[in-house]
Motif scaffolding. Structure first.
Motif: not given
Length: 310
Positions: A30-50
Motif C-alpha cells: 500500500l505504501l513504500h517510503a525512504k528517508a536515506m542518505k546512504y544505501e543499505w548495501k553501504e551499511y551491509a558492507f560496513f557491517e560485514e564483520s559483525t
C-alpha cells in the motif's frame, strides 16, 4: 491485536529491502517510503564483520488507518521518527493481506556521522589526455583534472570524507528500555489518531533473532495469540529436549565409568601376566649366564689378562 510489534535483527538488510517492497499473491504493498542518505548495501558492507547489518520493526496497524493514505503516511512517518530517533536512515513498507495491514520499518542501529570533513586536493593534478597518465603542467596534451582546493570525489561522483560514514552501534535498540519506549510511542500515536480508546490497552512485544527465522521466508509473521501459543509449545519442546539431553548425558557418563573400571582390570591383568613371564625368563636365563661367567673367569687368557693388568 493492533499495535503488537516485533523487533528483528537482520543479517542482510539489503536482501530484506529487495524482498519487502515486492507484492505477492496474498499481499499488496500500500505504501513504500525512504528517508536515506546512504544505501543499505553501504551499511551491509560496513557491517560485514559483525554479521548484523540492521533491524526490522513490524507493527500491526488498525484497519481504520487504511481509509486515508495521507493520514497513514503521517502516522508511519511519526512511528519511524519517534521510534528510532533522528539522524538514522530508514525505509518502511505497508503490506496488506486482505485481513490486516502491517508496518515494516527497516533501520540501522548506527547514526550517520554528520561531523565529517570533506577531503580536499592539496595540489593540482595534471593528466595526459591520450595516455590518461599523470603528467607535468606544461607537458604536451596535459590537462588539469583535479584542482587544488576542490573536493575529492569517488567514481560515482560522491564527495569523499574523512573518517567512517557511521558511528558506533547503539545498544539501546536491543534493551528493555527501547521496548518500553516503542510500546509507549505506538500507544500514544494510536490514541492521538483515535485508533485506541481503551486506556488499559496492552501490546504484545516479541524480540526475534533472524537466525531463528527461515532464510527463505518472504515475510515474518505478525505477533498473534496463535504465535504466542507456538512459542510456548516451542519452549516446552526445548525443555523436554534439554531434560532428555541430561538423561542421555548421565547414561553416557555411567558407560564411561564402567569402561574405565574394565580397562583398569584388563591393565592389571596384563601387568600381572608380564611380571610372570619376565620372572620365568629370568629363572631360565640366569643359570646360563652364570655358567658363561664361570667359564670366562677360569679361561687361561683371562687369567693372563688379569696378571698383566695387575
Amino acid at each position: 491485536m493492533i499495535g503488537d510489534f516485533l523487533n528483528i535483527e537482520l543479517q542482510d538488510i539489503q536482501e530484506r529491502s529487495d524482498i519487502l517492497d515486492k507484492p505477492t499473491k496474498n499481499e499488496v504493498v500500500l505504501l513504500h517510503a525512504k528517508a536515506m542518505k546512504y544505501e543499505w548495501k553501504e551499511y551491509a558492507f560496513f557491517e560485514e564483520s559483525t554479521h548484523a547489518s540492521g533491524r526490522e520493526l513490524i507493527v500491526q496497524l488498525p484497519e481504520e488507518a487504511l481509509n486515508d493514505l495521507m493520514q497513514l503516511k503521517k502516522l508511519c512517518d511519526s512511528l519511524a521518527e519517534r521510534g528510532i530517533g533522528e539522524n538514522r536512515d530508514y525505509e518502511y513498507v505497508i503490506r496488506w493481506n486482505q485481513k490486516e495491514a502491517n508496518f515494516h520499518l527497516l533501520y540501522s542501529e548506527r547514526k550517520k556521522n554528520v561531523g565529517r570533513t570533506p577531503r580536499i586536493y592539496t595540489r593540482d593534478f595534471w593528466y595526459d589526455k591520450k595516455t590518461n597518465r599523470q603528467a607535468k603542467p606544461h607537458a604536451k596534451n596535459a590537462e588539469l583534472r583535479f584542482e587544488e582546493g576542490t573536493f575529492q570525489r569517488d567514481r560515482s561522483g560522491k564527495i569523499k570524507y574523512e573518517g567512517p560514514a557511521f558511528l558506533e552501534r547503539d545498544p539501546f535498540f536491543a534493551s528493555e528500555n527501547w521496548y518500553r519506549h516503542m510500546e509507549e510511542t505506538i500507544l500514544k500515536l494510536f490514541k492521538e489518531y483515535g485508533f485506541i480508546k481503551d486506556e488499559n490497552y496492552d501490546l504484545c512485544v516479541i524480540d526475534i533473532d533472524e537466525k531463528e527465522q527461515d532464510s527463505h521466508s518472504e515475510l515474518v509473521p505478525v505477533a498473534t495469540p496463535s504465535n504466542l501459543i507456538y512459542l510456548d509449545e516451542r519452549r516446552d519442546s526445548t525443555k523436554q529436549k534439554s531434560e532428555r539431553s541430561v538423561e542421555i548425558s548421565e547414561k553416557i557418563k555411567g558407560l564411561l565409568t564402567i569402561g574405565s573400571v574394565t580397562c583398569q582390570k584388563i591393565g592389571s591383568g596384563i601387568s600381572t601376566g608380564f611380571k610372570t613371564v619376565f620372572k620365568e625368563i629370568n629363572k631360565r636365563v640366569s643359570p646360563f649366564f652364570r655358567n658363561i661367567k664361570r667359564k670366562l673367569v677360569n679361561a687361561p687368557f683371562f687369567k693372563k689378562l688379569m696378571e698383566f693388568i695387575s
